[in-house]
Design a protein around this motif. Structure first.
Motif, short mmCIF file in Angstrom:
data_model
loop_
_atom_site.label_atom_id
_atom_site.label_comp_id
_atom_site.label_asym_id
_atom_site.label_seq_id
_atom_site.Cartn_x
_atom_site.Cartn_y
_atom_site.Cartn_z
N UNK A 1 -12.46 27.66 -18.13
CA UNK A 1 -11.45 26.64 -17.71
C UNK A 1 -12.52 26.71 -15.75
N UNK A 2 -12.41 28.05 -15.25
CA UNK A 2 -12.42 27.24 -13.99
C UNK A 2 -13.66 26.98 -14.04
N UNK A 3 -15.40 27.27 -14.72
CA UNK A 3 -16.52 26.52 -14.20
C UNK A 3 -16.06 24.33 -14.86
N UNK A 4 -15.16 24.70 -16.28
CA UNK A 4 -15.19 23.27 -16.32
C UNK A 4 -14.29 22.10 -15.04
N UNK A 5 -13.68 23.18 -14.25
CA UNK A 5 -12.66 22.08 -13.46
C UNK A 5 -12.82 22.06 -12.46
N UNK B 1 -13.59 18.11 -12.86
CA UNK B 1 -12.16 17.14 -13.08
C UNK B 1 -11.80 16.26 -12.43
N UNK B 2 -11.00 15.41 -12.31
CA UNK B 2 -10.68 14.90 -11.83
C UNK B 2 -9.40 14.70 -12.11
N UNK B 3 -8.08 15.50 -11.60
CA UNK B 3 -7.10 15.57 -12.27
C UNK B 3 -6.39 15.47 -10.44
N UNK B 4 -5.22 15.77 -10.55
CA UNK B 4 -4.43 15.76 -8.68
C UNK B 4 -4.29 17.24 -8.07
N UNK B 5 -4.55 17.35 -7.51
CA UNK B 5 -4.05 18.32 -6.41
C UNK B 5 -5.96 19.12 -6.80
N UNK B 6 -6.89 18.44 -7.15
CA UNK B 6 -7.78 19.38 -7.34
C UNK B 6 -8.46 20.89 -7.20
N UNK B 7 -8.71 20.67 -5.55
CA UNK B 7 -8.80 21.78 -5.39
C UNK B 7 -7.52 23.08 -5.34
N UNK B 8 -6.79 22.76 -4.95
CA UNK B 8 -5.51 23.77 -5.50
C UNK B 8 -5.73 24.44 -6.97
N UNK B 9 -5.91 23.45 -7.79
CA UNK B 9 -6.13 24.57 -8.91
C UNK B 9 -7.81 25.21 -9.50
N UNK B 10 -8.59 24.72 -8.67
CA UNK B 10 -9.66 25.17 -8.72
C UNK B 10 -8.86 26.91 -7.92
N UNK C 1 -6.50 28.41 -7.93
CA UNK C 1 -5.18 29.44 -8.34
C UNK C 1 -6.07 29.59 -9.86
N UNK C 2 -6.95 28.99 -9.95
CA UNK C 2 -7.46 29.44 -11.46
C UNK C 2 -8.73 30.17 -11.10
N UNK C 3 -9.46 30.64 -9.97
CA UNK C 3 -10.70 31.42 -9.33
C UNK C 3 -9.89 32.79 -9.20
N UNK C 4 -9.13 32.34 -8.52
CA UNK C 4 -7.67 34.10 -7.71
C UNK C 4 -6.85 34.39 -9.20
N UNK C 5 -6.84 33.60 -11.04
CA UNK C 5 -6.49 34.80 -12.01
C UNK C 5 -7.32 34.91 -12.19
N UNK C 6 -9.33 34.08 -12.56
CA UNK C 6 -9.63 35.01 -12.99
C UNK C 6 -10.10 35.83 -12.09
N UNK C 7 -10.12 36.27 -11.01
CA UNK C 7 -10.01 37.71 -10.01
C UNK C 7 -9.61 38.72 -10.81
N UNK C 8 -8.16 38.13 -10.76
CA UNK C 8 -7.23 39.31 -11.27
C UNK C 8 -7.67 39.51 -12.89
N UNK D 1 0.45 31.79 -14.72
CA UNK D 1 0.01 31.38 -14.83
C UNK D 1 1.07 30.23 -15.49
N UNK D 2 2.11 30.35 -16.31
CA UNK D 2 4.09 30.09 -16.53
C UNK D 2 3.87 29.27 -15.58
N UNK D 3 4.14 29.64 -14.14
CA UNK D 3 4.97 28.69 -13.14
C UNK D 3 3.40 27.82 -12.89
N UNK D 4 2.59 27.63 -12.33
CA UNK D 4 1.09 27.09 -12.38
C UNK D 4 1.40 25.82 -13.61
N UNK D 5 1.41 26.25 -14.55
CA UNK D 5 2.05 25.01 -15.45
C UNK D 5 2.99 24.20 -15.43
N UNK D 6 4.04 24.18 -15.13
CA UNK D 6 5.60 24.02 -14.85
C UNK D 6 5.06 23.20 -14.27
N UNK D 7 4.06 23.36 -12.56
CA UNK D 7 4.06 22.96 -11.46
C UNK D 7 2.68 21.71 -11.42
#
Length: 737
Positions: A486-490, A493-502, A504-511, A564-570
């Motif tokens: 998911x982190x590699x594909x992101x 992607x052309x999504x809203x607030x892409x950098x912020x999403x990247x 988040x996923x990187x931090x999640x991956x590290x955890x 992750x639940x909070x990120x999905x909601x946002x």
């Protein structure tokens, strides 16, 4: 499905090997011992994610699955792993490992399917070639990234090696024989390195005449005596013509012979032939057709049903012979009558499905996707069929033309279709050389596990499987891979607030990777405790796992699930994020399943320590069986259970007068598991005093009432060693009812 004999110990033990261990199993048995019934029972009573396949299209249709070539996208040809290719026309049908993976197109969905299957069932395995099985092994090891046999996937082989052998052309065998001792599946390299457990069904249901059973056994074992051969050939009647209305079918070795007989008999009937065409929709290849594309019939035609009645009345079965009484082409219906006194039936087109398996990640299920259908009357002309097509069928009367049998096992297959010797007519005498068994088959079959060893092997395998389940629960590779993908594909992607999403996923991956590192260290410790030379210390394992769960579970929730639940909601309300949010939800379900797997470890280790209810715990704690509901914020976990009611089965056996110990032996369960099943019926159909001695029961009930709210463990500490856990459970159940 044929009625299951629940008191067949070998049958029920084999079920337990499949459902409650991860051992590879070869289930064999003579003709008529219930191998087909076993397959259907497993389909109905297993919680494992399963795919069913067979070497040929006809066998696959009969088994309700697909062909091995379709399931694994295998090219047709010979597989020799390290063969040096000359890259010319002489070897374009040969595949080494490199060419195989060049031909097999493993899409993301196909890889997901092969990774997630828990159980692969291969039916009619006598026809499976060794090189084909090695190709399947190579694909599974690659896709599942696991060096164990079949990439760690459990395989159930079903068949009788004394029946029809694999098809290998002479030119193929010239090359194949340099690498394989025989073409049979058991000589595949993967099975020579790790043989399956051989279990045999021995109770014969098709025949009851001991003389006939002995004759079939000795033909099967290549030890037919001169007296038995003389008995067999006493049924030779070269000029035999079936009496009017007698449903004899001729079994012959060659297609052209069967076709000639059917054509001659059809032409001899008065009236005009009618051609009934099948209806094919979408993708249904000709090599999979389960019936004739064009079925030519006349009134009076002798026909055979080629599948069981799908209705509730079960008016006909696969192999039943009748006669066409009426043909209504306008209504697409036939009337078929019988000579056995049963009522005539109206027959309509039945539909067969060409299926493809796919993995539904959201539901964590293997699903059948219908690619195409074939609709035809479930009949074929039945004055004659080939011995090959008769495999699995049962007849009351047959004319056998097998004097020129060209393959080992053909005579045995033909004879074993009959219920009795009285129904046998030999068109030509059977010479001794036509009764032959491959010696490699005989040697392999001699490795069947002895009856007195099965129970101990089953219990040891169940405990090993429980250990495997524990180790898998602390394996984070797949979850970490999903995060990394998911982190590699992101980034693209052309999504809203892409950098912020990247970020988040990187931090999640590290955890996640941090948890993975700790989990790997704990797995090594756990593996050491499970595989010690001295007796396994389950008390220590329970302590260590409980401590690990106290650390892991809060971390999973706080560092992975909740963020992750909070990120999905946002991100669900942002633009251009639909696909991204769907992928996040899939990842969330993976995390929730992992969390549930960890929780189940506490149940397993407690059971291992107590030595009670192991089989039931394994069944209810199967890792891949946990399903997560659609809620984004709460897990609605349901642990899949076997489709059959295992408690009801134990109770029915108990009602027949069997003791708890006898039921445990028949079903391959522990005594405590059977008592756990029977507890369900206390207060309804069963008295607690039947399971626990009345005076002891009164004492336990009194102590429970004097200590309200106490757990079984606490009650056990009060009453002492003379009372067992299952007796406390019985007493608790008697109070609640």
């Amino acid at each position: 499905m044929a009625e299951v004999d629940l008191q067949n110990t070998a049958f029920m033990q084999a079920v337990s090997f499949v459902n409650h261990t991860n051992r590879n199993v070869f289930l064999t048995g003579k003709a008529g011992t219930g191998k087909t019934t076993f397959l259907k029972y497993i389909v109905q009573h297993s919680y494992k994610k399963m795919a069913i396949a067979a070497p040929t299209g006809v066998a696959a249709m009969n088994a309700g699955g697909t062909t091995l070539h379709s399931l694994f996208w295998l090219p047709f040809g010979m597989y020799i792993e390290d063969y040096e290719l000359a890259w010319n026309d002489d070897d374009n049908h040969i595949y080494n490992r490199r060419r195989l993976f060049g031909k097999v197109k493993l899409t993301k969905q196909r890889r997901a399917l092969l990774r997630e299957i828990d159980l692969l069932v291969i039916d009619e395995v006598s026809m499976l070639r060794a090189d084909t099985l090695d190709a399947i092994d190579a694909i599974l090891k690659s896709v599942r990234r696991d060096a164990r046999a079949f990439g760690g996937l459990q395989v159930l082989f079903i068949g009788d090696m004394y029946q029809l052998p694999p098809v290998v052309k002479d030119k193929e065998w010239e090359i194949m024989s340099r690498y394989y001792p025989s073409p049979f599946f058991f000589d595949a390299k993967v099975l020579r390195e790790q043989p399956p457990i051989l279990l045999e069904l021995k109770k014969i249901y098709r025949q009851s005449e001991q003389t006939f059973i002995d004759l079939l056994n000795d033909i099967r074992n290549n030890c037919c005596s001169p007296q038995q051969l003389a008995l067999l050939n006493s049924y030779h009647r070269p000029d035999f013509a079936p009496p009017e209305g007698e449903p004899y079918i001729t079994l012959t070795t060659h297609n052209h012979r069967a076709d000639t007989i059917n054509k001659k008999e059809l032409e001899a009937l008065p009236g005009k032939p009618m051609v009934l065409k099948a209806k094919v929709s979408n993708d249904f290849p000709e090599n999979l057709f389960p019936a004739d594309m064009e079925l030519t019939l006349k009134i009076g035609s002798q026909v055979m049903f080629i599948r069981n009645d799908s209705g509730d009345e079960r008016r006909y079965y696969n192999g039943k012979i009748g006669y066409v009484k009426h043909i209504d082409t306008a209504e697409s219906a036939l009337i078929v009558e019988f000579k056995d006194g049963s009522d005539a039936v109206e027959v309509k087109r039945e539909e067969w499905e060409n299926i493809r398996y796919r993995y539904d990640r959201a539901q964590d299920k293997i699903e059948e996707e219908v690619l195409g259908t074939f609709a035809q009357f479930p009949l074929r002309l039945a004055w004659a069929i080939t011995i090959h097509k008769s495999q699995g069928l049962t007849f009351d009367k047959a004319i056998i033309d097998a004097g020129s049998a060209f393959a080992a096992g053909q005579v045995y297959v033909a004879l074993s279709r009959l219920r009795t010797l009285d129904g046998l007519v030999l068109h030509s005498p059977i010479p001794l050389h036509s009764i032959r068994t491959d010696q490699q088959v005989a040697h392999f079959s001699s490795n069947v596990v002895a009856e007195h060893e099965v129970a101990a092997l089953l219990e040891a395998s169940q405990r090993n499987y429980a250990g495997h389940v524990l180790l898998q629960a602390f394996s984070w590779e797949r979850v970490a891979d999903a995060m990394a993908t998911l982190e590699g594909d992101l980034a693209a992607r052309n999504i809203a607030d892409q950098e912020e999403a990247v970020q988040f996923i990187r931090a999640l991956l590290l955890d996640g990777q941090s948890l993975q590192q700790v989990a790997n260290k704990f797995r090594n410790q756990l593996d050491g405790l499970l595989n010690r030379q001295e007796p396994t210390d389950y008390h220590r394992i329970n302590e260590r796992v409980s401590s690990a769960l106290e650390w892991f579970l809060p971390k999973v929730d706080a560092e992975l699930v909740s963020p992750l639940e909070g990120h999905i909601t946002a991100w669900a309300v942002k633009k251009r994020t639909k696909k991204y949010v769907e992928e996040l939800k899939a990842l969330l379900m993976d995390l929730k399943r992992k969390r549930e797997q960890l929780r189940q470890c506490a149940v397993i280790t407690e059971a291992l320590e107590k030595g009670t209810d192991l089989q039931e715990v394994v069944a209810t704690s199967k890792l891949a069986a946990a399903e997560v509901g659609p809620s984004d914020n709460e897990s609605a976990l349901v642990v899949a259970r076997p489709k059959g009611d295992t408690k009801q089965i134990s109770f029915e056996l108990y009602k027949t007068g069997k003791s708890v110990e006898a039921i445990a032996e028949v079903r391959g369960l522990t005594k405590n598991t059977v008592i756990g099943h029977l507890i369900k019926f206390i207060g309804k159909d069963l008295e607690a005093s039947e399971l626990v001695e009345p005076d002891k029961l009164k004492t336990i009930v009194r102590i429970i009432r004097e200590n309200p709210g106490k757990t079984a463990g606490a009650i056990k500490a009060i009453v002492g060693k003379e009372v067992e856990y299952h007796e406390i459970r019985v007493a608790q159940a008697s109070i609640s009812h």
